[in-house]
Design a protein around this motif. Structure first.
Motif, PDB file in Angstrom:
ATOM      1  N   LEU A   8       0.803  -1.221   0.000  1.00 32.44           N
ATOM      2  CA  LEU A   8       0.000   0.000   0.000  1.00 32.44           C
ATOM      3  C   LEU A   8       0.836   1.273   0.000  1.00 32.44           C
ATOM      4  O   LEU A   8       0.295   2.372   0.099  1.00 32.44           O
ATOM      5  N   SER A   9       2.146   1.118  -0.111  1.00 32.45           N
ATOM      6  CA  SER A   9       3.002   2.305  -0.161  1.00 32.45           C
ATOM      7  C   SER A   9       4.353   1.944  -0.743  1.00 32.45           C
ATOM      8  O   SER A   9       4.787   0.785  -0.676  1.00 32.45           O
ATOM      9  N   SER A  10       5.007   2.937  -1.324  1.00 35.30           N
ATOM     10  CA  SER A  10       6.404   2.798  -1.724  1.00 35.30           C
ATOM     11  C   SER A  10       7.266   3.214  -0.541  1.00 35.30           C
ATOM     12  O   SER A  10       6.915   4.129   0.207  1.00 35.30           O
ATOM     13  N   GLN A  11       8.396   2.549  -0.368  1.00 33.77           N
ATOM     14  CA  GLN A  11       9.277   2.925   0.741  1.00 33.77           C
ATOM     15  C   GLN A  11       9.802   4.347   0.566  1.00 33.77           C
ATOM     16  O   GLN A  11       9.879   5.117   1.520  1.00 33.77           O
ATOM     17  N   THR A  12      10.174   4.690  -0.664  1.00 37.65           N
ATOM     18  CA  THR A  12      10.651   6.041  -0.944  1.00 37.65           C
ATOM     19  C   THR A  12      10.183   6.479  -2.321  1.00 37.65           C
ATOM     20  O   THR A  12      10.198   5.689  -3.271  1.00 37.65           O
ATOM     21  N   VAL A  13       9.748   7.714  -2.402  1.00 33.67           N
ATOM     22  CA  VAL A  13       9.365   8.308  -3.680  1.00 33.67           C
ATOM     23  C   VAL A  13      10.191   9.576  -3.865  1.00 33.67           C
ATOM     24  O   VAL A  13      10.081  10.523  -3.080  1.00 33.67           O
ATOM     25  N   ALA A  14      11.031   9.552  -4.888  1.00 33.10           N
ATOM     26  CA  ALA A  14      11.878  10.705  -5.185  1.00 33.10           C
ATOM     27  C   ALA A  14      11.259  11.522  -6.304  1.00 33.10           C
ATOM     28  O   ALA A  14      10.718  10.978  -7.268  1.00 33.10           O
ATOM     29  N   PHE A  15      11.339  12.828  -6.135  1.00 34.38           N
ATOM     30  CA  PHE A  15      10.952  13.739  -7.208  1.00 34.38           C
ATOM     31  C   PHE A  15      11.807  14.980  -7.072  1.00 34.38           C
ATOM     32  O   PHE A  15      11.885  15.565  -5.984  1.00 34.38           O
ATOM     33  N   SER A  16      12.464  15.344  -8.153  1.00 31.68           N
ATOM     34  CA  SER A  16      13.360  16.488  -8.140  1.00 31.68           C
ATOM     35  C   SER A  16      14.375  16.322  -7.005  1.00 31.68           C
ATOM     36  O   SER A  16      15.028  15.289  -6.920  1.00 31.68           O
ATOM     37  N   HIS A  17      14.465  17.253  -6.089  1.00 32.09           N
ATOM     38  CA  HIS A  17      15.567  17.242  -5.127  1.00 32.09           C
ATOM     39  C   HIS A  17      15.208  16.717  -3.740  1.00 32.09           C
ATOM     40  O   HIS A  17      15.909  17.002  -2.760  1.00 32.09           O
ATOM     41  N   TYR A  18      14.102  15.944  -3.655  1.00 31.38           N
ATOM     42  CA  TYR A  18      13.750  15.337  -2.370  1.00 31.38           C
ATOM     43  C   TYR A  18      13.286  13.896  -2.552  1.00 31.38           C
ATOM     44  O   TYR A  18      12.671  13.547  -3.561  1.00 31.38           O
ATOM     45  N   ASN A  19      13.596  13.070  -1.539  1.00 33.88           N
ATOM     46  CA  ASN A  19      13.041  11.728  -1.393  1.00 33.88           C
ATOM     47  C   ASN A  19      12.053  11.748  -0.235  1.00 33.88           C
ATOM     48  O   ASN A  19      12.388  12.216   0.862  1.00 33.88           O
ATOM     49  N   ASN A  20      10.854  11.242  -0.455  1.00 30.86           N
ATOM     50  CA  ASN A  20       9.815  11.189   0.568  1.00 30.86           C
ATOM     51  C   ASN A  20       9.682   9.747   1.051  1.00 30.86           C
ATOM     52  O   ASN A  20       9.384   8.850   0.260  1.00 30.86           O
ATOM     53  N   PHE A  21       9.911   9.522   2.343  1.00 32.92           N
ATOM     54  CA  PHE A  21       9.923   8.168   2.901  1.00 32.92           C
ATOM     55  C   PHE A  21       8.605   7.836   3.598  1.00 32.92           C
ATOM     56  O   PHE A  21       8.040   8.664   4.318  1.00 32.92           O
ATOM     57  N   SER A  22       8.172   6.595   3.418  1.00 36.96           N
ATOM     58  CA  SER A  22       7.047   6.077   4.196  1.00 36.96           C
ATOM     59  C   SER A  22       7.459   5.895   5.652  1.00 36.96           C
ATOM     60  O   SER A  22       8.637   5.685   5.963  1.00 36.96           O
ATOM     61  N   ALA A  23       6.460   5.942   6.538  1.00 38.71           N
ATOM     62  CA  ALA A  23       6.719   5.705   7.957  1.00 38.71           C
ATOM     63  C   ALA A  23       7.258   4.294   8.154  1.00 38.71           C
ATOM     64  O   ALA A  23       6.766   3.334   7.559  1.00 38.71           O
ATOM     65  N   GLN A  24       8.270   4.203   8.993  1.00 38.59           N
ATOM     66  CA  GLN A  24       8.874   2.913   9.308  1.00 38.59           C
ATOM     67  C   GLN A  24       8.505   2.491  10.726  1.00 38.59           C
ATOM     68  O   GLN A  24       8.776   3.198  11.694  1.00 38.59           O
ATOM     69  N   LEU A  25       7.870   1.336  10.814  1.00 36.58           N
ATOM     70  CA  LEU A  25       7.579   0.717  12.098  1.00 36.58           C
ATOM     71  C   LEU A  25       8.795  -0.107  12.540  1.00 36.58           C
ATOM     72  O   LEU A  25       9.671  -0.410  11.722  1.00 36.58           O
ATOM     73  N   PRO A  26       8.850  -0.501  13.812  1.00 32.53           N
ATOM     74  CA  PRO A  26       9.998  -1.282  14.299  1.00 32.53           C
ATOM     75  C   PRO A  26       9.892  -2.752  13.899  1.00 32.53           C
ATOM     76  O   PRO A  26       9.909  -3.658  14.741  1.00 32.53           O
ATOM     77  N   VAL A  27       9.786  -2.973  12.600  1.00 30.08           N
ATOM     78  CA  VAL A  27       9.575  -4.314  12.055  1.00 30.08           C
ATOM     79  C   VAL A  27      10.874  -4.846  11.466  1.00 30.08           C
ATOM     80  O   VAL A  27      11.538  -4.162  10.677  1.00 30.08           O
ATOM     81  N   ASP A  28      11.222  -6.056  11.844  1.00 27.25           N
ATOM     82  CA  ASP A  28      12.371  -6.741  11.256  1.00 27.25           C
ATOM     83  C   ASP A  28      11.963  -7.207   9.860  1.00 27.25           C
ATOM     84  O   ASP A  28      11.016  -7.988   9.720  1.00 27.25           O
ATOM     85  N   PRO A  29      12.643  -6.737   8.802  1.00 26.85           N
ATOM     86  CA  PRO A  29      12.229  -7.113   7.446  1.00 26.85           C
ATOM     87  C   PRO A  29      12.362  -8.607   7.163  1.00 26.85           C
ATOM     88  O   PRO A  29      11.717  -9.124   6.247  1.00 26.85           O
ATOM     89  N   LYS A  30      13.171  -9.310   7.943  1.00 28.93           N
ATOM     90  CA  LYS A  30      13.345 -10.751   7.729  1.00 28.93           C
ATOM     91  C   LYS A  30      12.164 -11.551   8.264  1.00 28.93           C
ATOM     92  O   LYS A  30      11.791 -12.583   7.700  1.00 28.93           O
ATOM     93  N   THR A  31      11.567 -11.078   9.356  1.00 30.68           N
ATOM     94  CA  THR A  31      10.467 -11.824   9.979  1.00 30.68           C
ATOM     95  C   THR A  31       9.104 -11.190   9.730  1.00 30.68           C
ATOM     96  O   THR A  31       8.076 -11.856   9.854  1.00 30.68           O
ATOM     97  N   GLY A  32       9.102  -9.892   9.410  1.00 35.25           N
ATOM     98  CA  GLY A  32       7.843  -9.176   9.250  1.00 35.25           C
ATOM     99  C   GLY A  32       7.155  -8.891  10.564  1.00 35.25           C
ATOM    100  O   GLY A  32       5.982  -8.514  10.596  1.00 35.25           O
ATOM    101  N   GLU A  33       7.890  -9.033  11.666  1.00 35.09           N
ATOM    102  CA  GLU A  33       7.304  -8.840  12.989  1.00 35.09           C
ATOM    103  C   GLU A  33       8.037  -7.743  13.757  1.00 35.09           C
ATOM    104  O   GLU A  33       9.193  -7.421  13.461  1.00 35.09           O
ATOM    105  N   ILE A  34       7.336  -7.189  14.757  1.00 35.82           N
ATOM    106  CA  ILE A  34       7.947  -6.195  15.644  1.00 35.82           C
ATOM    107  C   ILE A  34       9.148  -6.826  16.343  1.00 35.82           C
ATOM    108  O   ILE A  34       9.084  -7.974  16.797  1.00 35.82           O
TER     109      ILE A  34
END
Length: 422
Positions: free
Chosen positions: A20-46
């Protein structure tokens, strides 16, 4: 439309992914980051552990995304920290400081009612400089300018203002008297005035007028104070004769906070136009690149904010409530219907400035009940045809007009604002 500059949406396996979101969307001179939860990307869990471990994981995820696009943490210009308990701020700061040792970003810290995963105690999103631009722009070794003034309260973990290219990003200002370091005496009116005085002092220290603000975020511990805050707010905007002539006011979002640092009743942050750019961009008359404010009758109007304010390559859209323009009332139904109306209002504003929804680079969603996110997601994706924007979702205890949801957005603006050429 976005013009010839390309919006670049990217994801990495080294941080949690979302459909439901891109991690980062760049346009011109800025990158806009999605909110990051304290989730381990390997397990998908907090991650297991206390709030320090969670804060570390949020920042580790941000760092992974930053590095995946060939950037470094010193390129971060703004961080928003959403806490379940403001008392955790000291512990989070201990971890936070280890990630930013040189060029300290601007920062906003707020306690919210809920986060998208119930066990999460912290969530962070970020804005990153992007000196290389996006095609067909040529890479440019732009300098990030980090500045502070003695005339506003200082924070060892937040710069007053970080400028990059054509924007200044201002840290959240608490109602603190810089001479005493304490909250000013009085109620919410006095606190609002002090927040805005601090912001004005920061802008004056970098020779930027108050009316160069394009977007304001007001964080209130009690939305019952909105009228009192607005009474003071309206004395600061418009600030100049030129702005008064055209009745210019920035785009604005009002966000309910369950608590604010130092027990404040209000705090305010801002995005500010920066016509002179940052070196080695040519110094321009900052009034030469024009702030373009726009309102449409196809979306709800508010005398205290402009629906969309464009400057250079971005449009900032004020928070949209689920108000039907015809009735000027909240639409019937639940969170799903209300979210659809918010997005319809955003779409009307976007189209009124000759853009499309896929030009949106960042969406912020505030929910009375974070459990409503599933229902909202059902309608959310129907508004986008291409890559989804970066996104932040938080639960709040109150929304104006007793709404269940409000949404604001940042939109790419490839054509720029005058005198830039399409």
């Amino acid at each position: 439309m976005a013009g010839g500059i390309i919006k670049v949406s990217r994801n990495t396996e080294n941080a949690p992914k979302s459909e439901l979101s891109s991690q980062t969307v760049a346009f011109s001179h800025y990158n806009n980051f999605s909110a990051q939860l304290p989730v381990d990307p390997k397990t998908g869990e907090i991650v297991v552990g206390d709030v320090k471990e969670q804060a570390k994981q949020c920042l580790t995820n941000i760092k992974a995304i930053v590095e995946s696009i060939d950037h470094v943490m010193d390129d971060v210009v703004k961080i928003n920290v959403f806490l379940k308990d403001i008392a955790d701020m000291e512990a989070v700061d201990e971890v936070y400081a280890s990630f930013f040792q040189n060029l300290i970003p601007t920062r906003t810290v707020v306690q919210v009612a809920a986060l998208p995963m119930s066990d999460a105690r912290v969530q962070m999103d970020a804005l990153i400089s992007n000196g290389e631009g996006t095609a067909p722009q040529e890479p440019c070794p732009l300098v990030k300018l980090t500045r502070n003034t003695e005339n506003a309260p200082k924070d060892a973990l937040a710069s007053h203002t970080v400028a990059f290219s054509h924007y200044n990003n201002i840290s959240a200002q608490l109602p603190v008297d810089p001479k005493t370091g304490a909250i000013v005496e009085g109620g919410v009116k006095e606190q609002t005035a002090q927040c805005l005085k601090n912001m004005k002092a920061i802008l004056e220290s970098i020779d930027v007028p108050f009316d160069d603000i394009v977007k304001i975020n007001l964080y209130l511990s009690d939305l019952a104070n909105v009228d009192a805050v607005n009474e003071v707010y309206s004395t600061f905007f418009p600030d100049s004769a030129i702005a008064r002539t055209v009745a210019y006011v920035p785009a604005r979002s009002i966000i309910a906070a369950d608590a604010l640092p130092m027990g404040a009743l209000v705090q305010i942050d801002a995005s500010v136009s920066h016509g002179d750019g940052t070196p080695p961009q040519e110094v321009e008359d900052r009034h030469n690149i024009v702030i373009r404010a726009n309102n449409t009758d196809a979306a709800p109007r508010n005398p205290l904010h402009t629906q969309t304010v464009a400057f250079s390559h971005y449009n900032h859209i004020a928070a949209q409530l689920p108000i039907d323009v015809a009735s000027n009332a909240i639409v019937a139904g639940g969170a799903k219907e209300q979210a659809e109306q918010c997005l319809k209002n955003i779409k009307a504003i976007v189209e009124s400035v000759d853009h499309v929804m896929d030009d949106i680079v960042k969406i912020n969603i505030h929910l009375k009940d974070v459990a409503d996110i599933e229902a909202i997601n059902e309608v959310y994706t129907s508004f986008f045809q291409g890559d989804l924007p970066a996104r932040t979702v938080v639960g709040v205890s109150q929304i104006e007009m007793d709404a269940l949801v409000q949404i604001d957005a940042v939109v790419s603006n490839g054509e720029g604002t005058l005198p830039q050429v399409k």
